[in-house]
Design an enzyme around this catalytic site. Sequence first.
Site, PDB file in Angstrom:
ATOM      1  N   HIS A   1       0.845  -1.211   0.000  1.00 53.48           N
ATOM      2  CA  HIS A   1       0.000   0.000   0.000  1.00 53.48           C
ATOM      3  C   HIS A   1       0.876   1.256   0.000  1.00 53.48           C
ATOM      4  O   HIS A   1       0.587   2.225  -0.702  1.00 53.48           O
ATOM      5  CB  HIS A   1      -0.873   0.052   1.264  1.00 53.48           C
ATOM      6  CG  HIS A   1      -1.898  -1.041   1.372  1.00 53.48           C
ATOM      7  ND1 HIS A   1      -1.863  -2.016   2.343  1.00 53.48           N
ATOM      8  CD2 HIS A   1      -2.998  -1.289   0.624  1.00 53.48           C
ATOM      9  CE1 HIS A   1      -2.902  -2.821   2.192  1.00 53.48           C
ATOM     10  NE2 HIS A   1      -3.607  -2.413   1.162  1.00 53.48           N
TER      11      HIS A   1
ATOM     12  N   GLN B   1     -18.929  -5.679   0.287  1.00 57.33           N
ATOM     13  CA  GLN B   1     -18.185  -6.576  -0.602  1.00 57.33           C
ATOM     14  C   GLN B   1     -17.853  -7.918   0.063  1.00 57.33           C
ATOM     15  O   GLN B   1     -17.156  -8.735  -0.504  1.00 57.33           O
ATOM     16  CB  GLN B   1     -16.925  -5.893  -1.149  1.00 57.33           C
ATOM     17  CG  GLN B   1     -15.853  -5.580  -0.118  1.00 57.33           C
ATOM     18  CD  GLN B   1     -14.744  -4.719  -0.707  1.00 57.33           C
ATOM     19  OE1 GLN B   1     -14.918  -3.526  -0.938  1.00 57.33           O
ATOM     20  NE2 GLN B   1     -13.583  -5.321  -0.977  1.00 57.33           N
TER      21      GLN B   1
END
Length: 283
Positions: free
Chosen positions: A41, A65
Site C-alpha cells: 500500500h 463486498q
Amino acid sequence: MSDTVKIVRTVSDLRKVTAKWRGRGHTIGLIPTMGALHSGHLSLVRLAKKKVDRAVVSIFVNPTQFAVNEDLSRYPRDEAGDLKKLAGADADLVWAPSVEEMYPEGHSTGIRAGSAAKDLEGVFRPQHFDGVATVCAKLFNQVTPDIAIFGEKDFQQLTVLRQMVRDLDMSLKLIGAPTKRDTDGLALSSRNAYLSLSERKVAPSLYAVISALAEDAANGADMLTTIANAKRKLTTAGFTKIDYVEIRDAETLEPGSTASGRPLRVLAACWLGKTRLIDNVAV
Ligand code: PAF
C-alpha cells in the site's frame, strides 16, 4: 515530511480539504484501501506522490463486498498503525468514514459490475464486485481524484473497475501498480496475517506454481495439461482447496488462448486452511 497525517471522517470535511487544494490548482490521487496497511500500500502512496500533488488514502472496510460467510468481522484493523505508516509515506490525507457515513439510512443505489466480474472471483464471491464497484464509485465521487491507484494483486478488481470507469464515463484515470512481494515471492496482502507459521511456509508456492505455468503457456504448452499440472503441484505443496487456476485474456478476462496473440494472465485462488489466497502473473 510530517510525522502525522490529517484524517477526516465526514464527506463535508473531506470536501473542504479537497476544495482548498483544487483552489490552489493541486491535482489529487486516491489510493483506496481497507486498512491494515503493508509496504505494498505504501508503495502506491509513493507512486501517487510522483504523479500528483496530493495523495488521499481511504481506509474503509467495506461491508457490502463481504458475503455473510466471509471474514468481515475478523478482517485486520489497525488505524493507529496505519496513520503512522501513512505519515512516513508522505500521504496528505486519510479519508476514513464510518459505515453510517458511507451508507446512511436509506442508501439503496448501487453499481452492477460489468462482464469482467462474472467469472473467477465472481463465481466464488457472487456479490463481491458489485460491492467493490459501488464503494469505489462513491469514493471517486467523494474524493474527486484525477487518478486512483490499485495494486495488480487484485487483478480482476482492477479490470472490473477499469470497465466501470470506461462504461460510466468517469473522468479519472486508473493506474495499476505491480504486485509487491515478500522476498520468497508471496504477494503482500493484509490477509497474510491469518496464516499460521506452517501455512506461511507453503504460501509462496502459489507464486512459484503460477509463474511456471505462465512460462509453460508462453512456450506453447497445452493449456489444459499445464493447468492440471499446476493444480496438482499446489495440492502437493499443501494447499487444501483450489478454487481456480485459469489463463485469461488480460484485458477482458474472457478465456484466453496463446493463438489469439493477445496478452494473457494466469489467475489463481486457493486455500490454506481457513485462509484464501489469490495471485496472478502475466504470461
Ligand atoms: O482492494 C481493496 O482493498 C478493496 O477492495 C477496495 C478497492 C478498497 C474497495 O473496498
